[in-house]
Design a protein around this motif. Structure first.
Motif, PDB file in Angstrom:
ATOM      1  N   LEU A   1       0.825  -1.201   0.000  1.00 12.32           N
ATOM      2  CA  LEU A   1       0.000   0.000   0.000  1.00 12.32           C
ATOM      3  C   LEU A   1       0.858   1.250   0.000  1.00 12.32           C
ATOM      4  CD1 LEU A   1      -2.531  -1.241   2.680  1.00 12.32           C
ATOM      5  CD2 LEU A   1      -3.070  -0.778   0.267  1.00 12.32           C
ATOM      6  N   SER A   2       2.058   1.076   0.524  1.00  8.07           N
ATOM      7  CA  SER A   2       2.959   2.217   0.636  1.00  8.07           C
ATOM      8  C   SER A   2       4.330   1.652   0.966  1.00  8.07           C
ATOM      9  CB  SER A   2       2.480   3.129   1.760  1.00  8.07           C
ATOM     10  OG  SER A   2       3.363   4.203   1.955  1.00  8.07           O
TER      11      SER A   2
ATOM     12  N   PHE B   1       8.444   3.260   2.014  1.00  5.67           N
ATOM     13  CA  PHE B   1       9.300   4.453   2.149  1.00  5.67           C
ATOM     14  C   PHE B   1      10.503   4.129   3.036  1.00  5.67           C
ATOM     15  CE2 PHE B   1       5.700   4.571   5.047  1.00  5.67           C
ATOM     16  CZ  PHE B   1       6.277   4.759   6.290  1.00  5.67           C
TER      17      PHE B   1
ATOM     18  N   ILE C   1       4.162  -1.161   3.719  1.00  7.83           N
ATOM     19  CA  ILE C   1       2.861  -1.349   4.381  1.00  7.83           C
ATOM     20  C   ILE C   1       2.027  -2.351   3.578  1.00  7.83           C
ATOM     21  CG2 ILE C   1       0.811  -0.176   5.289  1.00  7.83           C
ATOM     22  CD1 ILE C   1       3.487   0.861   6.452  1.00  7.83           C
TER      23      ILE C   1
ATOM     24  N   VAL D   1      -3.359  -2.654   6.832  1.00 10.35           N
ATOM     25  CA  VAL D   1      -3.617  -1.563   7.758  1.00 10.35           C
ATOM     26  C   VAL D   1      -5.063  -1.654   8.223  1.00 10.35           C
ATOM     27  CG1 VAL D   1      -4.256   0.132   6.013  1.00 10.35           C
ATOM     28  CG2 VAL D   1      -3.290   0.922   8.156  1.00 10.35           C
TER      29      VAL D   1
ATOM     30  N   VAL E   1      -8.170   0.572   9.305  1.00 13.28           N
ATOM     31  CA  VAL E   1      -8.659   1.957   9.269  1.00 13.28           C
ATOM     32  C   VAL E   1     -10.030   2.035   9.922  1.00 13.28           C
ATOM     33  CG1 VAL E   1      -9.148   3.952   7.819  1.00 13.28           C
ATOM     34  CG2 VAL E   1      -7.441   2.279   7.097  1.00 13.28           C
TER      35      VAL E   1
ATOM     36  N   PHE F   1      -0.239  25.877  -2.915  1.00  7.63           N
ATOM     37  CA  PHE F   1      -0.089  24.766  -1.986  1.00  7.63           C
ATOM     38  C   PHE F   1       1.371  24.403  -1.760  1.00  7.63           C
ATOM     39  CE2 PHE F   1      -2.413  21.265   0.164  1.00  7.63           C
ATOM     40  CZ  PHE F   1      -3.504  22.012   0.582  1.00  7.63           C
TER      41      PHE F   1
ATOM     42  N   ARG G   1       0.957  19.885   3.899  1.00 10.90           N
ATOM     43  CA  ARG G   1       1.369  19.381   5.211  1.00 10.90           C
ATOM     44  C   ARG G   1       1.944  17.994   4.971  1.00 10.90           C
ATOM     45  NH1 ARG G   1       3.224  18.551   9.525  1.00 10.90           N
ATOM     46  NH2 ARG G   1       2.255  18.825  11.572  1.00 10.90           N
TER      47      ARG G   1
ATOM     48  N   PHE H   1       4.262  14.414   5.309  1.00  3.62           N
ATOM     49  CA  PHE H   1       4.439  13.373   6.328  1.00  3.62           C
ATOM     50  C   PHE H   1       5.641  12.513   5.959  1.00  3.62           C
ATOM     51  CE2 PHE H   1       1.841   9.453   4.860  1.00  3.62           C
ATOM     52  CZ  PHE H   1       1.942   9.792   3.542  1.00  3.62           C
TER      53      PHE H   1
ATOM     54  N   HIS I   1      -2.859  17.374   3.187  1.00  4.55           N
ATOM     55  CA  HIS I   1      -1.564  16.829   2.792  1.00  4.55           C
ATOM     56  C   HIS I   1      -1.080  17.466   1.486  1.00  4.55           C
ATOM     57  CE1 HIS I   1       0.923  13.348   0.976  1.00  4.55           C
ATOM     58  NE2 HIS I   1       1.696  14.093   1.728  1.00  4.55           N
TER      59      HIS I   1
ATOM     60  N   PHE J   1      -4.887   9.726   3.861  1.00  2.00           N
ATOM     61  CA  PHE J   1      -5.202  10.470   5.084  1.00  2.00           C
ATOM     62  C   PHE J   1      -6.694  10.278   5.374  1.00  2.00           C
ATOM     63  CE2 PHE J   1      -1.786  13.856   6.058  1.00  2.00           C
ATOM     64  CZ  PHE J   1      -0.780  13.124   5.460  1.00  2.00           C
TER      65      PHE J   1
ATOM     66  N   GLU K   1      -6.329   8.341  11.031  1.00  2.00           N
ATOM     67  CA  GLU K   1      -5.352   7.360  10.583  1.00  2.00           C
ATOM     68  C   GLU K   1      -4.804   7.797   9.228  1.00  2.00           C
ATOM     69  OE1 GLU K   1      -2.925   5.609  10.931  1.00  2.00           O
ATOM     70  OE2 GLU K   1      -3.819   3.873  11.954  1.00  2.00           O
ATOM     71  N   ILE K   2      -3.611   7.279   8.895  1.00  2.51           N
ATOM     72  CA  ILE K   2      -3.086   7.446   7.540  1.00  2.51           C
ATOM     73  C   ILE K   2      -2.815   6.048   7.003  1.00  2.51           C
ATOM     74  CG2 ILE K   2      -1.259   8.398   6.101  1.00  2.51           C
ATOM     75  CD1 ILE K   2      -0.792  10.570   8.157  1.00  2.51           C
ATOM     76  N   VAL K   3      -3.505   5.684   5.961  1.00  2.22           N
ATOM     77  CA  VAL K   3      -3.389   4.317   5.439  1.00  2.22           C
ATOM     78  C   VAL K   3      -1.948   4.001   5.063  1.00  2.22           C
ATOM     79  CG1 VAL K   3      -4.210   2.714   3.676  1.00  2.22           C
ATOM     80  CG2 VAL K   3      -5.736   4.489   4.529  1.00  2.22           C
ATOM     81  N   THR K   4      -1.246   4.989   4.537  1.00  4.27           N
ATOM     82  CA  THR K   4       0.091   4.711   4.005  1.00  4.27           C
ATOM     83  C   THR K   4       1.201   4.892   5.029  1.00  4.27           C
ATOM     84  OG1 THR K   4       0.243   6.986   3.231  1.00  4.27           O
ATOM     85  CG2 THR K   4      -0.582   5.349   1.670  1.00  4.27           C
ATOM     86  N   GLU K   5       0.858   5.346   6.224  1.00  6.57           N
ATOM     87  CA  GLU K   5       1.839   5.375   7.320  1.00  6.57           C
ATOM     88  C   GLU K   5       1.064   5.199   8.624  1.00  6.57           C
ATOM     89  OE1 GLU K   5       3.643   8.991   8.527  1.00  6.57           O
ATOM     90  OE2 GLU K   5       5.140   7.962   9.747  1.00  6.57           O
ATOM     91  N   PRO K   6       0.617   3.971   8.862  1.00  3.16           N
ATOM     92  CA  PRO K   6      -0.210   3.736  10.049  1.00  3.16           C
ATOM     93  C   PRO K   6       0.524   4.218  11.293  1.00  3.16           C
ATOM     94  CG  PRO K   6      -0.048   1.745   8.688  1.00  3.16           C
ATOM     95  CD  PRO K   6       0.909   2.727   8.124  1.00  3.16           C
TER      96      PRO K   6
ATOM     97  N   LYS L   1       2.758  10.200  13.391  1.00  2.29           N
ATOM     98  CA  LYS L   1       2.646  11.123  14.515  1.00  2.29           C
ATOM     99  C   LYS L   1       1.697  12.286  14.230  1.00  2.29           C
ATOM    100  CE  LYS L   1       6.872  13.705  13.527  1.00  2.29           C
ATOM    101  NZ  LYS L   1       8.278  13.873  13.887  1.00  2.29           N
ATOM    102  N   LEU L   2       1.244  12.426  12.991  1.00  2.84           N
ATOM    103  CA  LEU L   2       0.237  13.454  12.704  1.00  2.84           C
ATOM    104  C   LEU L   2      -1.141  13.046  13.233  1.00  2.84           C
ATOM    105  CD1 LEU L   2       1.109  14.443   9.008  1.00  2.84           C
ATOM    106  CD2 LEU L   2       1.720  15.654  11.116  1.00  2.84           C
TER     107      LEU L   2
END
Ligand code: FES
Ligand code: FES
Ligand code: FES
Ligand SMILES: [Fe+2]
Ligand SMILES: [Fe+2]
Ligand SMILES: [Fe+2]
Lengths: 438, 438, 438
Positions: free
Chosen positions: A218-219, A221, A248, A251, A253, A378, A383, A385, B85, B109, B120-125, B128-129
């Protein structure tokens, strides 16, 4: 200016989560934010060699400049696509009386495409301008079937291989064109999106996953700064290559379980590893995609502030012509349809189901972001992450290494870019005016 | 600033003809002229409740802000339709993993729509946000099947009933949706046109008059200031309600006799009386239309400077569900087609003949005025006449009572508004790009 | 300012090649460069008399002003097409209660089209504005079937024949309408292109040459200044008429032989002679074209900065109605299709093959130049050559003689001009909004 790498306040920090925090607020990449129209004094992929046969002529807009190409004895030449006499676009109605020349259809000014020299004027033979007027030419190189163009004023230009993804230059590489499309987003959003692996999430319903059984997270990094290699020599190519250690696969959600495509709950997928690099000015390399052993290349060449050329190619190392033929056949029949379809079923939501190519969705997604970045600034309000660490690294690298910022100069935004995405089309004529695609 | 009512120079003047003369030159309503994008800190009708089922998501632009709505357990919630984001519009590809949440399709997000909290953030469960980021929400109320949205920054917002036509709030009222359309004119021209009864003339050939046999004058307006009631308490609702005593049934124009529709020359029509009010921010109430006993409501909600949402509803007091069902059936079968048709016969001139709804013509007419007012400053060049007295009263009321003027703020005019009236469509995707209506 | 003719630095110079060199750098025609929107205080051809029958109403935009026309007792009258009340365009939905009047469809303000007097208001009969308000009128003249309109503020206006091509005023002339089209280019580019005989080259493949067997050179231009006659009296008409002594029949371009259409290598074509004049404000006269004995007239009336009305007429001296009827028949059946076709085959490249009219190609060609001149300031960057001498003479004449420069004044560029060339269409309504041509 040196890259963000050497910024003392970041010294010693390794965690990408913390780095995003520290860098995001300071935005140490101002020149990148100014480069709406592209980088100046760089080489850009423009089209595939197969799109221009011997003796043919075509027009393109790159970084806001309108350019006409002609192939002579196998070599591609490029001229400003605006006649010095009264501004007509040569490519709007190409005329060639000889292999080496291009004639303006309006009053017959005739140029040698190899050096831009005015060699005759049909309507005033022997004009005293002949031999005196020289039209602007652009440096061109053709490598592995991709035509690269130099936008800038360095003379001579830097070597083209300083602006190409390193794996693209491998000896023995066979590169096969997949798609070339004009997309409605700024080139920087396209480059960032192509590199940003957190957006894999958005692809999770792609038809590709029904066709090939590779699990894709899903992700994905990097957790640490040293998982990103900056290719940052004195001369280029300049780029970043990342090694993702956080993948990932599952997850939760708000109570719902979300699973990456093709994931086998019985198996570990920890050995999943795809190396991805992004190189200046705007080239992506993926090793591998969409199938093991296949290199996937993308370019996001600026057309103007609101559009980019989105080019996709697949490549593999081949020995001999039989292997090459087999690879090309596989591209045509199996690989290319996975990533790009010219006509999907418009009744199926984008990216869902098998009708759309994997990368058609990116084309759509980038357009979604363009308005907010371009008109609502923007760039200063996003913002970010943790997975965006690589985006910040890319911006800092470009800001530090770019040879210049492209501006409109003596060109103006071209009218005729229309909401149907038809874009700059020098062949635009009565047919198009009747509302049909030219 | 108090309303024009208290202007000493107007004291004692009662004749509306004289009042138009005195007020027109001074234009004591400057804030109104600045309110291109709407009034700030007011409630706006946005859509009908039936247009958003449980769990559904939709996007709209109101006063230049892009907003996404979701219905949860019957309640409608609203968020900024721009992911914090990287700016994607949630509504472009709605994703919901649970009843209370909305997930951004681009990097996952996930927000609780009730309070905007990032859950929650699906791509970074576990980012810290999560738990820290809170996305902008908008107050929403649903009344008699109409969804109202608050645009502004008052916290808490004023009570919604201060921004609604008083008759709409009657206990026992059943309101039935008739039409909701995106129209190409500034909201102020729409409101003025809806209230201005002199433009009845332009409707005289409407198909409606063939269907129902009520006589409608060519024009109708008040002769005296005290025929206009200003609803102007401290808290709102603020509006004007007029009582017209001059009705034009016949007129001689350069030798030709013009007669109002359905006029019986044998009868007096002096008892004709329809009460019409216009309320801030942009709601019309007509008692009655299109048939006796039926309340007709309109809203002209600003979308951007050049477009407004044109909503129409019919209402009646009903006792019990049988009466309600009968009224709704009558609306569908008899009343709604009189005022709005989605497809008229394009070969019949607008408003002539039975093909078009009564209010389709207004939609067309307002568009005709928009260019001259918006680009040629007709606000300062118009030459008003006696029936426009009520328009001047409306402008003075709004100027005196508005809670603020809306500006673009951190939004920009959205590209993609196109001459075909397709407007901001967050679902705009590949289908629309092929030139079809999405 | 007097014309370039009297410039001392040019005294004694006769060779057009040298004159281009000397004049090009100095650009002694600044007012011409400012006249984007046309010349002020001049008469303009707007439409053909046959396009407006007795009692009919039509709207047009000329030099940025929107104007409504009505024919009464054979005479054409013109008014500002913007109601003084609230700006509606009368022509959007024409209403006439009597021969002499025009009524605004929105609230019924009724004007006498002959003098602009407000004669009644349908919605407030006997309004005190009646007899006081006078709406702006425009002088109109109809000559040989062409309707001319005066744009400006001279009162009285100069005689119309000071703004018409002299041969158009010949007694006994029968003029037949050929085409009237809205073209997407500035009017000055159209006028220069129409007069510039070096662009004949671009027409060499026109279908016309298959139909009629007259040889036409690839290019033709005067070698000496005294081959250009400046019609430059005190009062007008002002124009230039040229006698070309250099005709290009053959040319060798990088080894390829290019021959003009219908050239017989056995014959001399030195007696080829067509007299062409260009007159202020924007009228071309060609004696002869497309066949011997036929006068060809063109007008390039400014619509706005980006568009012009392109009108074409053929004319001949006729004695009696039989001769006239025969000439008109010949125009319809033989001549007009040679120069203009409303529908060519969109699959055939422009100008090649028999599908397109000779002048359709000009329409396309002018559009090609507009972007670079209007947005990239090619007015100051063009590189002219010998055949452009006549273009420079035209610019100097206009700069010296124009009665004024038109500006937007109290009008604004009209929205609704769209890429499909639909242009200002006051009848634009629901039909057009569905994407069909109105
Ligand atoms: S514009 Fe190219 S030759 Fe004249
Ligand atoms: S833009 Fe919404 S999650 Fe990235
Ligand atoms: S706008 Fe013409 S009468 Fe009102
Ligand atoms: Fe992607
Ligand atoms: Fe109306
Ligand atoms: Fe021509």
């Amino acid at each position: 200016m040196k890259t963000g790498e050497t910024d003392p306040s970041l010294e010693g920090v390794q965690d990408t989560d913390e780095l995003v925090d520290r860098v995001e607020r300071r935005k140490p990449y101002e020149p990148y934010l100014e480069a709406k129209l592209g980088l100046r004094n760089h080489w850009y992929a423009v089209f595939f060699g197969t799109e221009l046969a011997e003796g043919e002529v075509r027009g393109e807009m790159v970084c806001g400049e309108r350019i006409v190409f002609k192939r002579v004895s196998g070599v591609v030449y490029a001229l400003e696509d605006r006649c010095p006499h009264r501004g007509a676009a040569f490519s709007a109605r190409p005329e060639c009386y000889s292999a080496n020349t291009l004639t303006c259809w309006l009053h017959g000014f005739t140029f040698d495409v190899r050096d831009g020299a005015l060699v005759e004027i049909v309507t005033e033979p022997g004009s005293k301008l002949v031999g005196k007027l020289r039209h602007k030419t652009y440096p061109v190189r053709e490598i592995s079937g991709v035509v690269f163009l130099f936008i800038g004023d360095m003379d001579p230009p830097p070597p083209v291989d300083q602006d190409i993804q390193p794996k693209f230059l491998k000896p023995g590489l066979v590169c096969h064109p997949v798609a070339r499309n004009k997309s409605r987003a700024n080139w920087r959003l396209a480059a960032e999106n192509g590199y940003d692996a957190a957006h894999l999430y958005a692809h999770r319903n792609a038809g590709l996953f029904e066709q090939i059984d590779i699990p894709v997270p899903l992700s994905t990094f990097p957790s640490r700064k040293d998982h990103v290699t900056e290719v940052d020599g004195d001369t280029g190519p300049w780029g970043i290559v990342k090694f993702d250690d956080i993948n990932i696969w599952h997850v939760e959600v708000d109570g719902t379980h979300v699973t990456a495509p093709n994931v086998n709950p019985e198996q570990s997928h920890d050995n999943w590893e795809i190396e991805v690099g992004l190189f200046m000015p705007c080239g992506l390399e993926v090793d591998y995609f969409p199938a093991p052993g296949v290199l996937h290349f993308e370019w996001y060449t600026p057309i103007d502030e609101d559009h980019h050329l989105y080019m996709i190619a697949h490549a593999a190392l081949c020995e001999g012509s039989d292997e090459e033929a087999a690879f090309r056949k596989r591209c045509e029949e199996e690989l290319a349809p996975l990533v790009w379809r010219d006509e999907g079923d418009p009744n199926v939501p984008v990216g869902d189901g098998p009708s759309w190519g994997f990368n058609n969705f990116d084309d759509w997604g980038r357009e979604q972001m363009h308005h907010v970045y371009h008109y609502e600034d923007f760039w200063h309000r996003e913002r970010l992450f943790r997975p965006d660490y690589i985006v910040l690294r890319w911006r800092m690298l470009v800001a530090a290494r770019m040879r210049g910022v492209q501006t409109w100069g003596d060109w103006a935004p071209t009218r005729g870019w229309s909401p149907d995405g038809r874009g700059y089309n020098p062949n635009f004529g009565p047919k198009a005016r009747r509302g049909e695609k030219p």
